[in-house]
Design a protein around this motif. Structure first.
Motif, PDB file in Angstrom:
ATOM      1  N   ASP A 152      35.358  25.849  46.082  1.00  0.00           N
ATOM      2  CA  ASP A 152      34.542  27.008  46.229  1.00  0.00           C
ATOM      3  C   ASP A 152      34.159  27.392  47.556  1.00  0.00           C
ATOM      4  OD1 ASP A 152      32.416  28.963  45.973  1.00  0.00           O
ATOM      5  OD2 ASP A 152      31.591  27.627  44.260  1.00  0.00           O
ATOM      6  N   ILE A 153      34.609  28.577  48.017  1.00  0.00           N
ATOM      7  CA  ILE A 153      34.080  28.735  49.205  1.00  0.00           C
ATOM      8  C   ILE A 153      32.645  29.117  49.859  1.00  0.00           C
ATOM      9  CG2 ILE A 153      34.325  31.522  49.370  1.00  0.00           C
ATOM     10  CD1 ILE A 153      36.148  31.282  51.720  1.00  0.00           C
TER      11      ILE A 153
ATOM     12  N   ASN B 272      36.450  45.107  47.447  1.00  0.00           N
ATOM     13  CA  ASN B 272      37.244  46.488  46.997  1.00  0.00           C
ATOM     14  C   ASN B 272      36.734  47.280  48.001  1.00  0.00           C
ATOM     15  OD1 ASN B 272      34.833  47.690  45.828  1.00  0.00           O
ATOM     16  ND2 ASN B 272      35.058  46.266  44.345  1.00  0.00           N
TER      17      ASN B 272
ATOM     18  N   VAL C 235      35.944  36.031  43.777  1.00  0.00           N
ATOM     19  CA  VAL C 235      35.036  35.288  44.948  1.00  0.00           C
ATOM     20  C   VAL C 235      34.278  36.240  45.351  1.00  0.00           C
ATOM     21  CG1 VAL C 235      37.062  36.308  46.690  1.00  0.00           C
ATOM     22  CG2 VAL C 235      35.675  34.125  46.975  1.00  0.00           C
ATOM     23  N   ASP C 236      34.533  37.555  45.404  1.00  0.00           N
ATOM     24  CA  ASP C 236      33.396  38.458  45.555  1.00  0.00           C
ATOM     25  C   ASP C 236      32.089  38.257  44.754  1.00  0.00           C
ATOM     26  OD1 ASP C 236      32.384  40.541  46.723  1.00  0.00           O
ATOM     27  OD2 ASP C 236      33.536  42.216  45.547  1.00  0.00           O
TER      28      ASP C 236
ATOM     29  N   SER D 157      43.550  38.911  48.077  1.00  0.00           N
ATOM     30  CA  SER D 157      44.348  39.858  47.249  1.00  0.00           C
ATOM     31  C   SER D 157      45.155  39.078  46.098  1.00  0.00           C
ATOM     32  CB  SER D 157      45.377  40.643  48.092  1.00  0.00           C
ATOM     33  OG  SER D 157      44.617  41.683  48.762  1.00  0.00           O
TER      34      SER D 157
ATOM     35  N   GLY E 126      44.411  37.202  43.706  1.00  0.00           N
ATOM     36  CA  GLY E 126      43.793  37.138  42.445  1.00  0.00           C
ATOM     37  C   GLY E 126      43.960  38.457  41.488  1.00  0.00           C
ATOM     38  N   ILE E 127      42.915  39.229  41.207  1.00  0.00           N
ATOM     39  CA  ILE E 127      42.999  40.495  40.255  1.00  0.00           C
ATOM     40  C   ILE E 127      43.782  41.767  41.146  1.00  0.00           C
ATOM     41  CG2 ILE E 127      41.584  40.458  38.573  1.00  0.00           C
ATOM     42  CD1 ILE E 127      39.646  41.893  40.246  1.00  0.00           C
ATOM     43  N   PHE E 128      44.194  41.510  42.559  1.00  0.00           N
ATOM     44  CA  PHE E 128      44.880  42.590  43.114  1.00  0.00           C
ATOM     45  C   PHE E 128      46.295  41.940  43.150  1.00  0.00           C
ATOM     46  CE2 PHE E 128      41.417  44.830  46.081  1.00  0.00           C
ATOM     47  CZ  PHE E 128      40.987  45.196  45.100  1.00  0.00           C
TER      48      PHE E 128
HETATM   49  N1  AR6 Z   1      35.782  30.264  46.117  1.00  0.00           N
HETATM   50  C1  AR6 Z   1      37.457  30.290  46.665  1.00  0.00           C
HETATM   51  N2  AR6 Z   1      38.145  31.185  46.100  1.00  0.00           N
HETATM   52  C2  AR6 Z   1      37.731  31.630  44.941  1.00  0.00           C
HETATM   53  C3  AR6 Z   1      36.423  31.735  44.373  1.00  0.00           C
HETATM   54  C4  AR6 Z   1      35.749  30.912  45.169  1.00  0.00           C
HETATM   55  N3  AR6 Z   1      34.626  30.798  44.721  1.00  0.00           N
HETATM   56  N4  AR6 Z   1      36.739  32.308  43.372  1.00  0.00           N
HETATM   57  C5  AR6 Z   1      37.808  32.776  43.000  1.00  0.00           C
HETATM   58  N5  AR6 Z   1      38.640  32.476  44.061  1.00  0.00           N
HETATM   59  P1  AR6 Z   1      40.032  37.611  43.607  1.00  0.00           P
HETATM   60  P2  AR6 Z   1      41.363  39.914  45.318  1.00  0.00           P
HETATM   61  C6  AR6 Z   1      40.102  32.667  44.376  1.00  0.00           C
HETATM   62  O1  AR6 Z   1      40.445  38.447  42.361  1.00  0.00           O
HETATM   63  O2  AR6 Z   1      42.659  39.436  44.470  1.00  0.00           O
HETATM   64  C7  AR6 Z   1      36.885  41.637  42.993  1.00  0.00           C
HETATM   65  O3  AR6 Z   1      36.571  42.262  41.821  1.00  0.00           O
HETATM   66  C8  AR6 Z   1      40.835  33.484  43.321  1.00  0.00           C
HETATM   67  O4  AR6 Z   1      41.276  32.346  42.330  1.00  0.00           O
HETATM   68  O5  AR6 Z   1      38.711  37.118  43.899  1.00  0.00           O
HETATM   69  O6  AR6 Z   1      41.530  40.047  46.630  1.00  0.00           O
HETATM   70  C9  AR6 Z   1      36.709  42.470  44.126  1.00  0.00           C
HETATM   71  O7  AR6 Z   1      35.359  43.157  43.901  1.00  0.00           O
HETATM   72  C10 AR6 Z   1      42.130  34.039  43.928  1.00  0.00           C
HETATM   73  O8  AR6 Z   1      42.880  32.940  44.230  1.00  0.00           O
HETATM   74  O9  AR6 Z   1      40.413  38.621  44.800  1.00  0.00           O
HETATM   75  C11 AR6 Z   1      37.893  43.440  44.068  1.00  0.00           C
HETATM   76  O10 AR6 Z   1      37.567  44.439  43.369  1.00  0.00           O
HETATM   77  C12 AR6 Z   1      41.376  34.451  45.135  1.00  0.00           C
HETATM   78  O11 AR6 Z   1      40.112  33.753  45.213  1.00  0.00           O
HETATM   79  C13 AR6 Z   1      39.091  42.392  43.822  1.00  0.00           C
HETATM   80  O12 AR6 Z   1      38.276  41.527  42.970  1.00  0.00           O
HETATM   81  C14 AR6 Z   1      41.400  36.038  45.356  1.00  0.00           C
HETATM   82  O13 AR6 Z   1      41.032  36.593  44.037  1.00  0.00           O
HETATM   83  C15 AR6 Z   1      39.847  41.820  44.883  1.00  0.00           C
HETATM   84  O14 AR6 Z   1      40.794  41.168  44.222  1.00  0.00           O
END
Ligand code: AR6
Length: 209
Positions: free
Chosen positions: A39-40, A53, A67-68, A155, A157-159
């Motif tokens: 966890d970052i 976003n 992560v946001d 990017s 994750g959900i992106f």
């Molecule tokens: N520590 C480290 N990495 C993490 C953590 C954490 N605590 N939580 C999740 N990840 P994502 P995106 C990883 O979806 O794809 C948000 O809604 C996760 O498993 O967080 O850039 C924003 O508001 C994945 O590998 O970000 C934007 O709308 C990575 O972080 C949108 O998501 C990124 O996944 C951005 O999407």
């Protein structure tokens, strides 16, 4: 003005931070790059990067495991307050690849860079935007004379950016930065949230050096 309910929520978050443990799984390569699992928000570095976003005001789904949300929950409400002011002054959404800085507040890290990754569409521009997220964060950290920076996998994750392609961009951008431009950075950490992502990064680093 914030309600009592908000402050109570904030206090609960603080208590849970105090009871949290620090990360143990971290590999330092001798080129300035490290990878870690976990966890970052637990990292004590000069700056951690957030994957946002274009509104830059946090995720709009409170229970989403992004992560946001993790960063806003643990850093506290002042981060959103500062971002609201920054975005109000700017008057428009943040473009892909750019970033804004806030303090880390309740996090162990001093600062947070909030960057906007691309939503993956398999276009050339996606790779340029993703590279810019890494490049602009590194440049800003270096210009601020910071020594350590931690990135999540922006990017992917959900992106929807495929981790293989995204990790290549992340590591090559960091390697190039350290070799060609770096003045102050000593440690660039990639923090991966799953075993699978961690292995991809490990392989990619061995390939790059
Ligand atoms: N520590 C480290 N990495 C993490 C953590 C954490 N605590 N939580 C999740 N990840 P994502 P995106 C990883 O979806 O794809 C948000 O809604 C996760 O498993 O967080 O850039 C924003 O508001 C994945 O590998 O970000 C934007 O709308 C990575 O972080 C949108 O998501 C990124 O996944 C951005 O999407």
């Amino acid at each position: 003005d914030l309600s009592d309910e908000y402050y109570e929520k904030e206090e609960k978050v603080l208590k849970s931070i105090l009871s949290r443990k620090t990360i143990i799984d971290i590999i330092d390569f001798d080129n300035g790059i490290s990878i870690a699992k976990g966890d970052i928000t637990l990292f004590k570095v000069d700056v951690i990067v957030n994957a946002c976003n274009s509104k830059l005001l946090g995720c709009f789904q409170p229970l989403h495991k992004c992560v946001d949300n993790a960063i806003h929950s643990f850093a506290g409400l002042k981060v959103r307050r500062d971002l609201m002011e920054i975005m109000d002054n700017q008057g428009h959404d943040e473009a892909n690849g750019l970033c804004k800085v806030t303090k880390g507040y309740n996090l162990p890290s001093k600062y947070i860079f909030h960057t906007v990754g691309p939503i993956y569409n398999n276009l050339k521009q996606d790779a340029i935007d993703l590279r810019n997220c890494y490049y602009n964060s590194l440049k800003m950290a270096d210009d601020m004379k910071l020594e350590s920076i931690a990135f999540p996998s922006i990017s992917t994750g959900i992106f929807g950016y495929p981790i293989e392609k995204a990790s290549e961009i992340a590591i090559n951008t960091a390697k190039e930065y350290l070799e060609k431009e770096n003045k102050n950075l000593k440690r660039i950490v990639f923090v991966l949230f799953s075993e699978g992502d961690y292995s991809v990064y490990e392989r990619r680093i061995n390939k790059a050096y």
